[in-house]
Design a protein around this motif. Structure first.
Motif, short mmCIF file in Angstrom:
data_model
loop_
_atom_site.label_atom_id
_atom_site.label_comp_id
_atom_site.label_asym_id
_atom_site.label_seq_id
_atom_site.Cartn_x
_atom_site.Cartn_y
_atom_site.Cartn_z
N ALA A 1 0.84 -1.21 0.00
CA ALA A 1 0.00 0.00 0.00
C ALA A 1 0.87 1.25 0.00
CB ALA A 1 -0.93 0.01 1.22
N ILE A 2 0.29 2.34 -0.50
CA ILE A 2 0.91 3.65 -0.37
C ILE A 2 -0.01 4.48 0.53
CG2 ILE A 2 -0.16 4.49 -2.52
CD1 ILE A 2 2.38 6.25 -2.88
N ILE A 3 0.56 5.08 1.57
CA ILE A 3 -0.23 5.79 2.58
C ILE A 3 0.14 7.27 2.57
CG2 ILE A 3 -0.76 5.99 5.05
CD1 ILE A 3 -0.07 3.03 5.35
N PHE A 4 -0.89 8.12 2.50
CA PHE A 4 -0.70 9.56 2.51
C PHE A 4 -1.12 10.11 3.88
CE2 PHE A 4 -1.29 8.26 -1.83
CZ PHE A 4 -0.41 9.04 -2.55
N SER A 5 -0.33 11.03 4.41
CA SER A 5 -0.65 11.59 5.73
C SER A 5 -0.27 13.06 5.80
CB SER A 5 0.08 10.81 6.82
OG SER A 5 1.48 10.91 6.66
N GLU A 6 -0.99 13.80 6.63
CA GLU A 6 -0.70 15.21 6.85
C GLU A 6 0.36 15.37 7.93
OE1 GLU A 6 -3.81 17.96 7.44
OE2 GLU A 6 -5.06 17.18 5.81
N ILE A 7 1.22 16.35 7.77
CA ILE A 7 2.28 16.64 8.74
C ILE A 7 1.72 17.65 9.75
CG2 ILE A 7 4.64 17.46 9.06
CD1 ILE A 7 5.00 16.83 6.00
N VAL A 8 1.66 17.26 11.00
CA VAL A 8 1.06 18.10 12.03
C VAL A 8 2.10 18.40 13.11
CG1 VAL A 8 -0.75 18.30 13.79
CG2 VAL A 8 -1.24 17.17 11.61
N SER B 1 -6.31 19.72 -2.35
CA SER B 1 -5.43 18.72 -1.75
C SER B 1 -6.10 18.01 -0.61
CB SER B 1 -4.14 19.40 -1.24
OG SER B 1 -4.48 20.43 -0.33
N GLY B 2 -7.41 18.15 -0.49
CA GLY B 2 -8.08 17.63 0.70
C GLY B 2 -8.66 16.26 0.54
N ALA B 3 -7.84 15.25 0.23
CA ALA B 3 -8.33 13.88 0.16
C ALA B 3 -8.73 13.40 1.53
CB ALA B 3 -7.27 12.97 -0.44
N SER B 4 -9.69 12.51 1.57
CA SER B 4 -10.15 12.00 2.85
C SER B 4 -9.93 10.50 2.91
CB SER B 4 -11.64 12.31 3.05
OG SER B 4 -12.41 11.51 2.19
N SER B 5 -10.03 9.95 4.11
CA SER B 5 -9.81 8.52 4.30
C SER B 5 -11.03 7.71 3.92
CB SER B 5 -9.44 8.26 5.77
OG SER B 5 -10.49 8.70 6.62
N GLY C 1 -12.25 7.22 1.04
CA GLY C 1 -12.16 6.63 -0.28
C GLY C 1 -12.77 7.51 -1.35
N ALA C 2 -13.31 8.67 -0.99
CA ALA C 2 -13.91 9.56 -1.97
C ALA C 2 -12.86 10.18 -2.87
CB ALA C 2 -14.71 10.65 -1.28
N HIS C 3 -11.62 10.28 -2.42
CA HIS C 3 -10.53 10.85 -3.22
C HIS C 3 -9.38 9.87 -3.21
CE1 HIS C 3 -12.74 14.61 -3.16
NE2 HIS C 3 -12.78 14.56 -1.85
N CYS C 4 -9.24 9.11 -4.28
CA CYS C 4 -8.20 8.09 -4.31
C CYS C 4 -7.32 8.26 -5.53
CB CYS C 4 -8.81 6.71 -4.25
SG CYS C 4 -9.31 6.28 -2.57
N ALA C 5 -6.95 9.48 -5.81
CA ALA C 5 -5.99 9.78 -6.86
C ALA C 5 -5.16 10.97 -6.40
CB ALA C 5 -6.69 10.08 -8.18
N VAL D 1 3.93 14.78 14.02
CA VAL D 1 3.23 13.51 13.82
C VAL D 1 2.58 13.54 12.45
CG1 VAL D 1 2.83 13.10 16.27
CG2 VAL D 1 1.13 14.36 14.95
N PHE D 2 2.20 12.37 11.96
CA PHE D 2 1.60 12.24 10.64
C PHE D 2 0.18 11.69 10.80
CE2 PHE D 2 6.22 11.07 10.11
CZ PHE D 2 6.62 12.36 9.79
N ILE D 3 -0.80 12.50 10.42
CA ILE D 3 -2.20 12.12 10.55
C ILE D 3 -2.67 11.49 9.24
CG2 ILE D 3 -4.53 12.89 11.10
CD1 ILE D 3 -2.50 13.16 13.39
N TYR D 4 -3.11 10.26 9.34
CA TYR D 4 -3.55 9.49 8.16
C TYR D 4 -4.59 10.26 7.36
CZ TYR D 4 -6.22 6.07 5.49
OH TYR D 4 -6.89 5.41 4.49
N LYS D 5 -4.42 10.23 6.04
CA LYS D 5 -5.31 10.95 5.13
C LYS D 5 -6.00 10.00 4.15
CE LYS D 5 -5.08 15.29 2.54
NZ LYS D 5 -5.88 16.00 3.53
N ALA D 6 -5.23 9.14 3.51
CA ALA D 6 -5.80 8.19 2.55
C ALA D 6 -4.73 7.14 2.22
CB ALA D 6 -6.23 8.90 1.27
N HIS D 7 -5.17 6.04 1.65
CA HIS D 7 -4.21 5.06 1.18
C HIS D 7 -4.78 4.35 -0.04
CE1 HIS D 7 -6.80 2.16 3.32
NE2 HIS D 7 -6.20 1.22 2.62
N ILE D 8 -3.89 3.79 -0.84
CA ILE D 8 -4.26 3.02 -2.03
C ILE D 8 -3.52 1.69 -1.97
CG2 ILE D 8 -4.33 2.95 -4.55
CD1 ILE D 8 -4.07 6.01 -4.55
N GLN D 9 -4.26 0.60 -2.12
CA GLN D 9 -3.63 -0.71 -2.17
C GLN D 9 -2.86 -0.85 -3.49
OE1 GLN D 9 -4.43 -1.52 1.46
NE2 GLN D 9 -3.55 -3.20 0.25
#
Length: 408
Positions: free
Chosen positions: A275-282, A338-342, A344-348, A292-300
């Motif tokens: 998987a590739i995991i995207f996260s916000e830097i907080v 840039s506001g993808a959510s976890s 699955g509505a934004h998976c690109a 810390v890195f807050i999970y945003k979305a991932h793609i298998q």
């Protein structure tokens, strides 16, 4: 009078046609590095002892009510442990540092001291200790949680403990010691290899080089796990995502239209085998805590497509690549910035790295994963045909060692 070891080295130098006068200062420098390794190991064990016999012991006493303290002497009572640090949080603070201390104190220190007399034993020692050194990977994975808890009480409870113990170093200074030590081995071994090569002691070069290889891999794995430990909010099981292949900051956007006004946001991205995991830097790095890195979305990875040249751009503009989910459950993305959510509505994600070399590394690594998955799928669906293709490629001098064959 020269020692037998020095005489042997001098004889070996003459056999190799090297002037012993040239070798002697090199070997003296090597001995200084070896001496630093031994002395710094003793200092390190002492520092770990301050954690285990100091902070951990006092906290344990405080949590257990100080039954063994002298009640008639209030000054012997440990500072009361805040309620928020009970219920197992002390175990999160210290992780497996006690196991690390016990091994270094009981085993590794004595072995290092013996190597101070015989450098030839140093390479085999690190080889034998490789599995034990993996304790540092576990320690580093827990480090982010430990830092966060400690930062809440660094100026209050832990400062009171420090003063009670009479320590010069703070608990933060001590808890970072294992992270520093695991990288220090690599630096010292590199110097030992360099001086040993200059001294033309090839047998020792080989064993020390193997030790250096181990102590290059272990710190990297430890650092990788320390970064993963800062990821919060990912519901999946990190260990199920396979090996961490790349991680770092990418500029990402979920707006797929090729307009120049798109807003890119810097995200922390983790590329695993699965998987590739995207996260916000907080947060920002401070003396006591890291972002810390807050999970945003991932793609298998087995449901992902890659467009490696999604946007070429004008001269001076960075090349951007697109990773997109092919899972039919995920809707196609539109103009959401840039506001993808976890959800699955934004998976690109359109992405690029801080420099072209890093962008290329991300693209090539993703391509390798996707190719290995295609090979694996072919091997599962048509094993005989796949094996014939591999044999034909091998006979033609092609590369047949794909990751897929490792799965069979």
């Amino acid at each position: 009078m020269c020692s037998l070891d020095e005489q042997e080295q001098g004889l070996r130098s003459m056999q190799l046609g090297i002037n012993p006068d040239d070798v002697e200062p090199i070997l003296r420098k090597r001995q200084y590095v070896l001496q630093e390794l031994v002395e710094s190991e003793r200092d390190y064990v002492r520092d770990l002892g301050q954690i285990v016999d100091g902070y951990m012991a006092l906290m344990s006493l405080g949590i257990n009510g100080g039954q063994s303290a002298n009640v008639s002497d209030p000054s012997s009572l440990p500072p009361p442990v805040p309620d928020d640090l009970r219920e197992g949080k002390d175990k999160i603070i210290f992780g497996n540092v006690e196991a690390i201390y016990n091994w270094h104190n009981d085993v590794f220190l004595q072995a290092i001291e013996k190597c101070g007399e015989n450098v030839g034993e140093l390479g085999p020692l690190f080889k034998r200790s490789e599995r034990k050194l993996h304790m540092y990977i576990v320690y580093c994975q827990n480090k982010a949680k430990s830092e966060y808890i400690v930062s809440e009480y660094i100026d209050t409870y832990f400062e009171e403990l420090r003063q009670r113990l009479g320590h010069r170093l703070t608990i933060c200074d001590l808890l970072i010691k294992p992270v520093q030590r695991i990288t220090k081995y690599q630096l010292l071994l590199r110097d030992l290899v360099r001086y040993t090569e200059k001294g033309s002691l090839q047998d020792e070069v080989d064993t020390l080089s193997r030790a250096l290889h181990i102590m290059t891999i272990v710190p990297k794995m430890a650092n990788d796990m320390m970064m993963v430990g800062r990821l919060q909010g990912f519901d999946g099981k990190i260990t199920a995502q396979g090996k961490l292949l790349l991680h770092g900051q990418l500029y990402c956007c979920t707006e797929l239209s090729k307009v120049p006004s798109k807003e890119f946001k810097e995200l922390q991205v983790f590329l695993f085998e699965q998987a590739i995991i995207f996260s916000e830097i907080v947060g920002k790095r401070t003396q006591f805590i890291q972002p810390v890195f807050i999970y945003k979305a991932h793609i298998q990875m087995n449901k992902m497509s890659l467009d490696e040249k999604f946007e070429v751009g004008e001269a001076g503009e960075p090349l951007k690549f697109l990773v997109k989910s092919t899972d039919p459950r995920h809707t196609s993305t539109g103009g959401s910035g840039s506001g993808a959510s976890s959800s699955g509505a934004h998976c690109a994600f359109v992405c690029y790295a801080p420099n072209p070399e890093a962008t290329n590394e991300w693209v090539e690594t993703i391509k390798q994963i996707l190719q290995s998955q295609r090979d694996f799928l072919k091997a599962i669906q048509s094993p005989i045909k796949y094996q014939n293709e591999q044999q034909r490629l091998s006979g033609a001098g092609g590369a047949s060692g794909s990751l897929a064959s490792q799965h069979l």
